[in-house]
Scaffold this motif. Sequence first.
Motif, PDB file in Angstrom:
ATOM      1  N   UNK A  23       0.830  -1.200   0.000  1.00 40.13           N
ATOM      2  CA  UNK A  23       0.000   0.000   0.000  1.00 40.13           C
ATOM      3  C   UNK A  23       0.867   1.254   0.000  1.00 40.13           C
ATOM      4  N   UNK A  24       1.932   1.234   0.802  1.00 34.15           N
ATOM      5  CA  UNK A  24       2.804   2.407   0.878  1.00 34.15           C
ATOM      6  C   UNK A  24       3.583   2.611  -0.412  1.00 34.15           C
ATOM      7  N   UNK A  25       4.026   1.516  -1.012  1.00 35.93           N
ATOM      8  CA  UNK A  25       4.702   1.625  -2.307  1.00 35.93           C
ATOM      9  C   UNK A  25       3.747   2.161  -3.370  1.00 35.93           C
ATOM     10  N   UNK A  26       2.505   1.682  -3.346  1.00 33.80           N
ATOM     11  CA  UNK A  26       1.501   2.186  -4.285  1.00 33.80           C
ATOM     12  C   UNK A  26       1.267   3.677  -4.094  1.00 33.80           C
ATOM     13  N   UNK A  27       1.233   4.106  -2.832  1.00 28.31           N
ATOM     14  CA  UNK A  27       1.019   5.528  -2.547  1.00 28.31           C
ATOM     15  C   UNK A  27       2.187   6.369  -3.051  1.00 28.31           C
ATOM     16  N   UNK A  28       3.406   5.900  -2.832  1.00 27.92           N
ATOM     17  CA  UNK A  28       4.580   6.621  -3.337  1.00 27.92           C
ATOM     18  C   UNK A  28       4.536   6.707  -4.859  1.00 27.92           C
ATOM     19  N   UNK A  29       4.171   5.605  -5.499  1.00 24.10           N
ATOM     20  CA  UNK A  29       4.069   5.587  -6.960  1.00 24.10           C
ATOM     21  C   UNK A  29       3.007   6.564  -7.441  1.00 24.10           C
ATOM     22  N   UNK A  30       1.870   6.564  -6.780  1.00 24.31           N
ATOM     23  CA  UNK A  30       0.794   7.482  -7.164  1.00 24.31           C
ATOM     24  C   UNK A  30       1.257   8.926  -7.068  1.00 24.31           C
ATOM     25  N   UNK A  69      19.628  12.708  -3.726  1.00 23.19           N
ATOM     26  CA  UNK A  69      20.185  12.086  -2.520  1.00 23.19           C
ATOM     27  C   UNK A  69      19.988  12.997  -1.309  1.00 23.19           C
ATOM     28  N   UNK A  70      20.192  14.294  -1.494  1.00 28.31           N
ATOM     29  CA  UNK A  70      20.004  15.234  -0.387  1.00 28.31           C
ATOM     30  C   UNK A  70      18.534  15.334   0.016  1.00 28.31           C
ATOM     31  N   UNK A  71      17.637  15.257  -0.950  1.00 30.87           N
ATOM     32  CA  UNK A  71      16.211  15.287  -0.619  1.00 30.87           C
ATOM     33  C   UNK A  71      15.840  14.055   0.207  1.00 30.87           C
ATOM     34  N   UNK A  72      16.437  12.919  -0.132  1.00 31.47           N
ATOM     35  CA  UNK A  72      16.225  11.717   0.697  1.00 31.47           C
ATOM     36  C   UNK A  72      16.729  11.953   2.112  1.00 31.47           C
ATOM     37  N   UNK A  73      17.860  12.638   2.242  1.00 33.37           N
ATOM     38  CA  UNK A  73      18.421  12.901   3.573  1.00 33.37           C
ATOM     39  C   UNK A  73      17.544  13.871   4.365  1.00 33.37           C
ATOM     40  N   UNK A  74      16.880  14.795   3.684  1.00 31.59           N
ATOM     41  CA  UNK A  74      15.906  15.659   4.361  1.00 31.59           C
ATOM     42  C   UNK A  74      14.825  14.785   4.982  1.00 31.59           C
ATOM     43  N   UNK A  75      14.354  13.818   4.229  1.00 24.81           N
ATOM     44  CA  UNK A  75      13.326  12.921   4.739  1.00 24.81           C
ATOM     45  C   UNK A  75      13.853  12.058   5.881  1.00 24.81           C
ATOM     46  N   UNK A  76      15.116  11.627   5.804  1.00 23.32           N
ATOM     47  CA  UNK A  76      15.708  10.862   6.908  1.00 23.32           C
ATOM     48  C   UNK A  76      15.722  11.721   8.171  1.00 23.32           C
ATOM     49  N   UNK A  77      16.115  12.978   8.030  1.00 25.14           N
ATOM     50  CA  UNK A  77      16.100  13.878   9.180  1.00 25.14           C
ATOM     51  C   UNK A  77      14.719  14.034   9.774  1.00 25.14           C
ATOM     52  N   UNK A  78      13.727  14.132   8.912  1.00 26.60           N
ATOM     53  CA  UNK A  78      12.353  14.243   9.398  1.00 26.60           C
ATOM     54  C   UNK A  78      11.882  12.947  10.043  1.00 26.60           C
ATOM     55  N   UNK A  90       6.881   7.503   3.116  1.00 27.28           N
ATOM     56  CA  UNK A  90       6.369   7.399   1.744  1.00 27.28           C
ATOM     57  C   UNK A  90       7.166   8.318   0.820  1.00 27.28           C
ATOM     58  N   UNK A  91       7.393   9.558   1.253  1.00 29.19           N
ATOM     59  CA  UNK A  91       8.169  10.492   0.431  1.00 29.19           C
ATOM     60  C   UNK A  91       9.587   9.981   0.206  1.00 29.19           C
ATOM     61  N   UNK A  92      10.176   9.377   1.212  1.00 23.20           N
ATOM     62  CA  UNK A  92      11.519   8.818   1.092  1.00 23.20           C
ATOM     63  C   UNK A  92      11.554   7.722   0.025  1.00 23.20           C
ATOM     64  N   UNK A  93      10.526   6.875   0.016  1.00 27.64           N
ATOM     65  CA  UNK A  93      10.428   5.836  -1.022  1.00 27.64           C
ATOM     66  C   UNK A  93      10.333   6.477  -2.403  1.00 27.64           C
ATOM     67  N   UNK A  94       9.590   7.560  -2.473  1.00 21.70           N
ATOM     68  CA  UNK A  94       9.445   8.263  -3.751  1.00 21.70           C
ATOM     69  C   UNK A  94      10.781   8.785  -4.257  1.00 21.70           C
ATOM     70  N   UNK A  95      11.549   9.429  -3.374  1.00 23.30           N
ATOM     71  CA  UNK A  95      12.863   9.936  -3.789  1.00 23.30           C
ATOM     72  C   UNK A  95      13.789   8.798  -4.194  1.00 23.30           C
ATOM     73  N   UNK A  96      13.739   7.684  -3.485  1.00 24.55           N
ATOM     74  CA  UNK A  96      14.567   6.526  -3.845  1.00 24.55           C
ATOM     75  C   UNK A  96      14.200   6.016  -5.239  1.00 24.55           C
ATOM     76  N   UNK A  97      12.917   5.979  -5.544  1.00 26.78           N
ATOM     77  CA  UNK A  97      12.470   5.521  -6.865  1.00 26.78           C
ATOM     78  C   UNK A  97      12.906   6.496  -7.961  1.00 26.78           C
ATOM     79  N   UNK A  98      12.804   7.792  -7.681  1.00 20.53           N
ATOM     80  CA  UNK A  98      13.252   8.783  -8.663  1.00 20.53           C
ATOM     81  C   UNK A  98      14.746   8.636  -8.930  1.00 20.53           C
TER      82      UNK A  98
END
Length: 108
Positions: A23-30, A69-78, A90-98
Amino acid sequence: MKHDGMFGPAPTTTIKKPKTKGDFLDEAKRLIEGDRAETYGDFVELHRKIGKLWAVVLGINITTTQVLMCMEMVKVGRKIANPDHVDNHVDSMGYAALLAELVERNKK
């Protein structure tokens, strides 16, 4: 007491089941293929422009890969600040996919 329909349809109880990893992967994809893409356009071009802006502030060249990569790190910090806030995961998964797609595009 049995509900006979005299006062309208019988009430229903919906039990919301917990979301799964799928479900979370689907949400990131959406989000990355729908909402965000429609709002911001091509992700490579957007993050290339962000890199150029960061380069002005930092005084160094920033690649699109580094921006993602830095945007992913912003999400890690959050996530560290609030690990129970699911949107950050979910946002972190999105950045990883991008980033993974960018790597694949760059292979061509």
